[in-house]
Each structure stands twice: as C-alpha cells, then as structure tokens.
Design an enzyme around this catalytic site. Structure first.
Site, PDB file in Angstrom:
ATOM      1  N   TYR A  89      74.093  19.959 -57.103  1.00 13.08           N
ATOM      2  CA  TYR A  89      74.479  19.735 -55.703  1.00 13.08           C
ATOM      3  C   TYR A  89      73.530  18.687 -55.121  1.00 13.08           C
ATOM      4  O   TYR A  89      72.853  18.899 -54.122  1.00 13.08           O
ATOM      5  CB  TYR A  89      74.465  21.029 -54.888  1.00 13.08           C
ATOM      6  N   LEU A  90      73.542  17.555 -55.792  1.00  5.01           N
ATOM      7  CA  LEU A  90      72.496  16.550 -55.602  1.00  5.01           C
ATOM      8  C   LEU A  90      72.577  15.846 -54.250  1.00  5.01           C
ATOM      9  O   LEU A  90      73.653  15.686 -53.683  1.00  5.01           O
ATOM     10  CB  LEU A  90      72.579  15.511 -56.727  1.00  5.01           C
ATOM     11  N   HIS A  91      71.411  15.449 -53.765  1.00  4.95           N
ATOM     12  CA  HIS A  91      71.294  14.706 -52.512  1.00  4.95           C
ATOM     13  C   HIS A  91      70.295  13.567 -52.734  1.00  4.95           C
ATOM     14  O   HIS A  91      69.787  13.375 -53.847  1.00  4.95           O
ATOM     15  CB  HIS A  91      70.859  15.641 -51.384  1.00  4.95           C
ATOM     16  N   HIS A 147      67.025  14.211 -54.760  1.00  6.19           N
ATOM     17  CA  HIS A 147      67.174  14.184 -56.222  1.00  6.19           C
ATOM     18  C   HIS A 147      67.318  12.734 -56.720  1.00  6.19           C
ATOM     19  O   HIS A 147      66.714  12.346 -57.717  1.00  6.19           O
ATOM     20  CB  HIS A 147      68.425  14.954 -56.655  1.00  6.19           C
ATOM     21  N   ASP A 173      58.891  20.916 -53.048  1.00  9.39           N
ATOM     22  CA  ASP A 173      58.572  22.230 -53.616  1.00  9.39           C
ATOM     23  C   ASP A 173      57.119  22.187 -54.111  1.00  9.39           C
ATOM     24  O   ASP A 173      56.852  22.133 -55.312  1.00  9.39           O
ATOM     25  CB  ASP A 173      59.548  22.551 -54.744  1.00  9.39           C
ATOM     26  N   GLN A 207      55.794  24.810 -56.570  1.00 10.33           N
ATOM     27  CA  GLN A 207      56.416  24.587 -57.883  1.00 10.33           C
ATOM     28  C   GLN A 207      55.693  23.462 -58.624  1.00 10.33           C
ATOM     29  O   GLN A 207      55.410  23.569 -59.834  1.00 10.33           O
ATOM     30  CB  GLN A 207      57.886  24.237 -57.688  1.00 10.33           C
ATOM     31  N   SER A 222      69.640  21.298 -51.110  1.00  9.57           N
ATOM     32  CA  SER A 222      71.000  21.755 -51.392  1.00  9.57           C
ATOM     33  C   SER A 222      71.352  22.912 -50.462  1.00  9.57           C
ATOM     34  O   SER A 222      72.509  23.112 -50.092  1.00  9.57           O
ATOM     35  CB  SER A 222      71.115  22.196 -52.853  1.00  9.57           C
TER      36      SER A 222
HETATM   37  P1  AMP Z   1      66.418  21.662 -57.010  1.00  5.82           P
HETATM   38  O1  AMP Z   1      67.741  21.119 -57.423  1.00  5.82           O
HETATM   39  O2  AMP Z   1      66.385  22.148 -55.594  1.00  5.82           O
HETATM   40  O3  AMP Z   1      65.846  22.631 -58.000  1.00  5.82           O
HETATM   41  O4  AMP Z   1      65.428  20.419 -57.010  1.00  5.82           O
HETATM   42  C1  AMP Z   1      65.268  19.625 -58.153  1.00  5.82           C
HETATM   43  C2  AMP Z   1      64.117  18.683 -57.933  1.00  5.82           C
HETATM   44  O5  AMP Z   1      64.364  17.873 -56.796  1.00  5.82           O
HETATM   45  C3  AMP Z   1      62.788  19.419 -57.670  1.00  5.82           C
HETATM   46  O6  AMP Z   1      61.729  18.716 -58.313  1.00  5.82           O
HETATM   47  C4  AMP Z   1      62.665  19.322 -56.170  1.00  5.82           C
HETATM   48  O7  AMP Z   1      61.331  19.386 -55.718  1.00  5.82           O
HETATM   49  C5  AMP Z   1      63.262  17.961 -55.914  1.00  5.82           C
HETATM   50  N1  AMP Z   1      63.694  17.851 -54.520  1.00  5.82           N
HETATM   51  C6  AMP Z   1      64.473  18.714 -53.836  1.00  5.82           C
HETATM   52  N2  AMP Z   1      64.614  18.327 -52.563  1.00  5.82           N
HETATM   53  C7  AMP Z   1      63.908  17.168 -52.430  1.00  5.82           C
HETATM   54  C8  AMP Z   1      63.649  16.270 -51.360  1.00  5.82           C
HETATM   55  N3  AMP Z   1      64.152  16.473 -50.143  1.00  5.82           N
HETATM   56  N4  AMP Z   1      62.864  15.196 -51.597  1.00  5.82           N
HETATM   57  C9  AMP Z   1      62.335  14.983 -52.833  1.00  5.82           C
HETATM   58  N5  AMP Z   1      62.555  15.787 -53.887  1.00  5.82           N
HETATM   59  C10 AMP Z   1      63.310  16.876 -53.698  1.00  5.82           C
END
Ligand code: AMP
Length: 279
Positions: free
Chosen positions: A29-31, A34, A147, A150, A183
C-alpha cells in the site's frame, strides 16, 4: 521489473544479478515515503529489490492484520516507475511453511515504547527482516526514520549478529501539512485526518523548545503532551524523549541527539511519529 512470489525465484534472480543490490522491505500500500526509499536505493546500487509482505508475526491478536490495506497491482506500478528491478511478494506460506519456529530475540532496545505496547512486534519484525536478508542477500537495505525504534532494532540485530548488510536510515516523508505518510492514514475519517496533524505539531513544539535551549526531558515531554491534550479527537498512547540508539528514556537533562516520539490514537487508528532533536 519482474514480480516473483517464491524464495527460489529470488535466489535465481540474485545469482544472475551483477553489481550491488539495494533492498527495500515494505508491507505494501505504497506511498511517497516508500518510493523515496526505492529512489535512494536506485541511486546507491546497481540493482534494486523491494518486497511487499504483510507480515502476520508482527501484528498482535487484536491489531489490524485483517484490515491492513492492500493493492499489489498499484504497488507494482509505483515500484516500476521508481526504478525497482525485482518485486518479491510472497504468500505467508512461503515465508512461514509448516513447522517454522526459529525467531530473533532482540533484547533491550525492543522493550520500551512500541515494544511495550505491542508485545512480540519487534521479534516479528527482526525475524522477517533477517529472513528477507537471507533470501535477497542485499548489500544495503533502506528503512524510514518514521519507524525510529524499528530502525534502532534492525541496526542492533545487524551489528550483534554480524549480518553483512548496510542498514541505511532515510528521512520521513510528510504530507504538506506535516502528517507523516503512512499506509494507516487511509483508515482516518475526514475529521480524524484533520486532527492527525497534532502529532507533527506536538513534535514541532518540542523541537522549538529544544532550539530555544530547553533540555529538561520533563519539560520537553510536557510540551508535546500539552499539544496532544488540546486535540479532542486524539488520545496519546505514549510520549517519549529517549536516546535514539538504545531507546532508553531520558531523565533530567536530555543530551543530543534525542529522539522525541509518540504514538497517538485517532479513533481506532494508532499513528506513530518522531523527530530527532540534534545539537
Ligand atoms: P511499512 O510498509 O509501513 O512497513 O514501511 C516500509 C518502510 O517504509 C519502513 O522502512 C518504513 O520506515 C518506511 N516508511 C514508512 N512511512 C514512511 C515515511 N513517511 N517516510 C519515509 N519512510 C517511510
């Protein structure tokens, strides 16, 4: 870009991939957050791999695994446009076949904050990321500062277990009004979405006090709480000022860099955000 679903297919691709490989693990559910990681990986490496896997072992029994948003076709388009070479989107059985048992026990950095509110979360994260590293065998892996705990957990795991992957932390990408992209923002009602700017506003209050010379950790936490408390739709889960590597909470005077972070409920949706307060 190729899309594969099995460990075997990734291994075959990896054997034929020359040069360095950058890896971006995601839950899909990329933005734009990502995408920024993929673009950075693209700049730094010969090849780029992304994974989309909603990892069940990092969700608690009462959390949002079943309703976590998914749109693999859209994700594939975004990854392709960002210059990704391989998308690994395995089904859960591929990652956790019958009889799967071994896990990563992270230690103290995983205990407070998210780890305390979400028991087992970082064990799930560390285990799946270590597996993905073993499958993809990247030179570098890219994670968002969004995160922050994390990122600290994964740096610790890689160092303690001598994992030959360089962990690269990347800046948080925000909406124009400051809300960190996530997401989970898609869960918010219109009213909640408006109120959700309260996280960034609270973090900015801490940042402003810090810039003005305030170092009392109690005063900095109180400044964030005051902003959160003034938003009727928001309920703070925690507000923290901690060391960014160990996540140990600051008592008394804080030292730089300090990590201001929080988890906040807007209705049923739980959002996290943070800012690093530097010298
Ligand atoms: P997720 O799909 O939420 O597990 O995130 C995957 C990766 O994208 C992780 O390393 C997150 O820290 C990073 N990420 C999520 N949201 C953002 C954001 N707003 N800005 C930068 N990296 C992000």
């Amino acid at each position: 870009m190729e899309r594969v679903t099995t460990v075997r297919d990734v291994r075959a691709w990896r054997r034929s991939a020359g040069g360095t490989v950058g890896f971006v693990p995601t839950m899909g559910y990329l933005h734009a957050g990502h995408v920024s990681l993929v673009e950075r990986a693209r700049r730094d490496n010969g090849r780029v791999v992304a994974s989309v896997f909603v990892n069940p072992t990092q969700f608690g029994p009462l959390e949002d695994l079943a309703r976590y948003p998914r749109d693999l076709e859209r994700d594939q388009g975004l990854l392709e446009a960002a210059g990704c070479d391989l998308l690994f989107a395995p089904p859960a059985e591929e990652m956790y076949p019958a009889g799967f048992e071994a896990v990563v026990d992270v230690g103290a950095v995983a205990a407070p904050l998210e780890g305390q509110r979400r028991p087992g979360h970082f064990r799930g994260v560390a285990t799946v990321v270590l597996k993905l590293f073993g499958i993809v065998q990247p030179d570098r892996a890219y994670f968002g500062q969004k995160d922050a705990q994390q990122l600290a957990v994964l740096r610790k795991v890689v160092r303690d277990l001598d994992v030959p992957v360089e962990v690269v932390g990347c800046p948080t990408v925000r909406e124009p009004d400051g809300l960190a992209m996530s997401s989970r923002n898609s869960y918010l009602s219109l009213e909640e979405r408006k109120a959700a700017t309260v996280l960034f506003r609270a973090l900015c209050a801490a940042r402003d006090r810090w810039a003005g010379g305030e170092r009392s950790s109690d005063a900095l936490r109180a400044a964030m709480r005051a902003i959160l408390d003034a938003e009727p739709l928001a309920r703070a889960d925690y507000v923290s000022l901690a060391d960014p590597l160990t996540l140990r909470e600051h008592e008394g005077a804080a030292t730089a860099p300090a990590l201001a972070s929080m988890a906040v409920f807007l209705g049923r949706t739980r959002l996290i955000d943070n800012l690093l307060l530097e010298v």
